[in-house]
Design an enzyme around this catalytic site. Structure first.
Site, mmCIF file in Angstrom:
data_model
loop_
_atom_site.group_PDB
_atom_site.id
_atom_site.type_symbol
_atom_site.label_atom_id
_atom_site.label_comp_id
_atom_site.label_asym_id
_atom_site.label_seq_id
_atom_site.Cartn_x
_atom_site.Cartn_y
_atom_site.Cartn_z
ATOM 1 N N TYR A 150 0.313 -0.645 0.401
ATOM 2 C CA TYR A 150 -0.219 -0.151 -0.216
ATOM 3 C C TYR A 150 0.933 1.121 -0.238
ATOM 4 C CZ TYR A 150 -2.841 3.959 1.764
ATOM 5 O OH TYR A 150 -3.423 4.677 1.665
ATOM 6 N N LYS A 154 1.473 4.486 -3.083
ATOM 7 C CA LYS A 154 1.132 5.348 -2.335
ATOM 8 C C LYS A 154 2.652 6.982 -3.003
ATOM 9 C CE LYS A 154 -3.391 5.922 -1.353
ATOM 10 N NZ LYS A 154 -3.877 6.582 -2.529
#
Length: 263
Positions: A150, A154
């Site tokens: 994750y 980002k």
């Protein structure tokens, strides 16, 4: 639509940041295209608003993106003033134990979906001399165990969004990258946590991995976050914007502290 400006927002399921963004921009007078993979998950108030069009849009599907772009093109006469790439997926797992299918699915939504949205909607944005808002996270700068895939997605958005800002500026399109801190939504509660395999090195900390972090103390409400985003869009802010709960103290901490103190 008369002469109102248009704004498309991805990931507008009720209770999330996208829903709050849609409400804020609609109240400001924009015609909002509130999109979600399942339109039934969009709030009743957005469905009933006269200046909101609810659309089905799965950012991991090329066909869905193309279909949404065609609907927007027909409704606006070929322009889109603002595109907010808000849809995202979390993933809570050690890198060694993350199923590759889950890792690829996450990047399809969090990174490649954003890129394809920009590509497909670029003619409408260039025509409008428009504005792109890409939602990233402070996690793109802050290393945390068990969130590597994750966080990597980002971090990729932060870098790419800044590159796109430079590429699109000569075309008259502004780009803003949101380095988002705590927002009091159900995003963390709903993020996938794949079960650890029986041979995992991390079985001893299974409870820690599966525990959802409590960031409510540092979170702002979705409404406050959305209004802050709206304010910056209205004033034409570009580049990287630290926004949301905790960013006021985390930003200088990351700048001033040795890496050894952060990890």
């Amino acid at each position: 639509m008369a002469n109102s400006k248009s704004c498309l927002i991805t990931g507008c399921s009720e209770g999330g940041a996208g829903s709050a963004l849609a409400e804020a921009f609609a109240k400001k007078g924009y015609h909002v295209f509130a999109t979600a993979r399942s339109p039934s998950k969009v709030s009743k108030s957005l469905h009933e608003a006269s200046n909101v069009t609810v659309l089905a849009l799965d950012v991991a599907s090329s066909e869905s993106i193309a279909s949404a772009a065609q609907e927007v093109r027909e409704k606006t006469g070929g322009k889109l003033d603002i595109l907010i790439n808000n849809a995202g997926l979390g993933l809570n797992a050690p890198g060694l134990d993350t199923p590759m299918s889950e890792a690829r699915k996450l990047f399809d939504i969090n990174f490649f979906g954003v890129l394809e949205m920009i590509q497909v909607f670029s003619p409408l944005l260039v025509e409008a001399k428009g504005y792109i808002v890409n939602t990233s996270s402070i996690g793109g700068y802050l290393p945390l165990p068990f969130l590597s895939v994750y966080q990597a997605s980002k971090a990729a958005i932060i870098q790419a969004s800044e590159d796109w800002r430079l590429e699109l500026e000569p075309l008259g399109v502004k780009v803003l990258t949101l380095l988002t801190g705590g927002v009091a939504t159900h995003f963390v509660d709903n993020q996938p946590t794949p079960p650890l395999p029986q041979n995992s090195y991390y079985l001893g900390v299974k409870d820690i991995i599966e525990a959802q972090p409590d960031n409510i103390r540092f979170a702002v409400s979705p409404e406050a976050y959305a209004n802050d985003v709206l304010r910056h869009v209205e004033k034409g802010t570009t580049g990287k914007l630290w926004i949301g709960g905790g960013t006021s103290f985390l930003r200088p901490l990351l700048w001033l502290s040795p890496q050894s103190l952060i990890v």
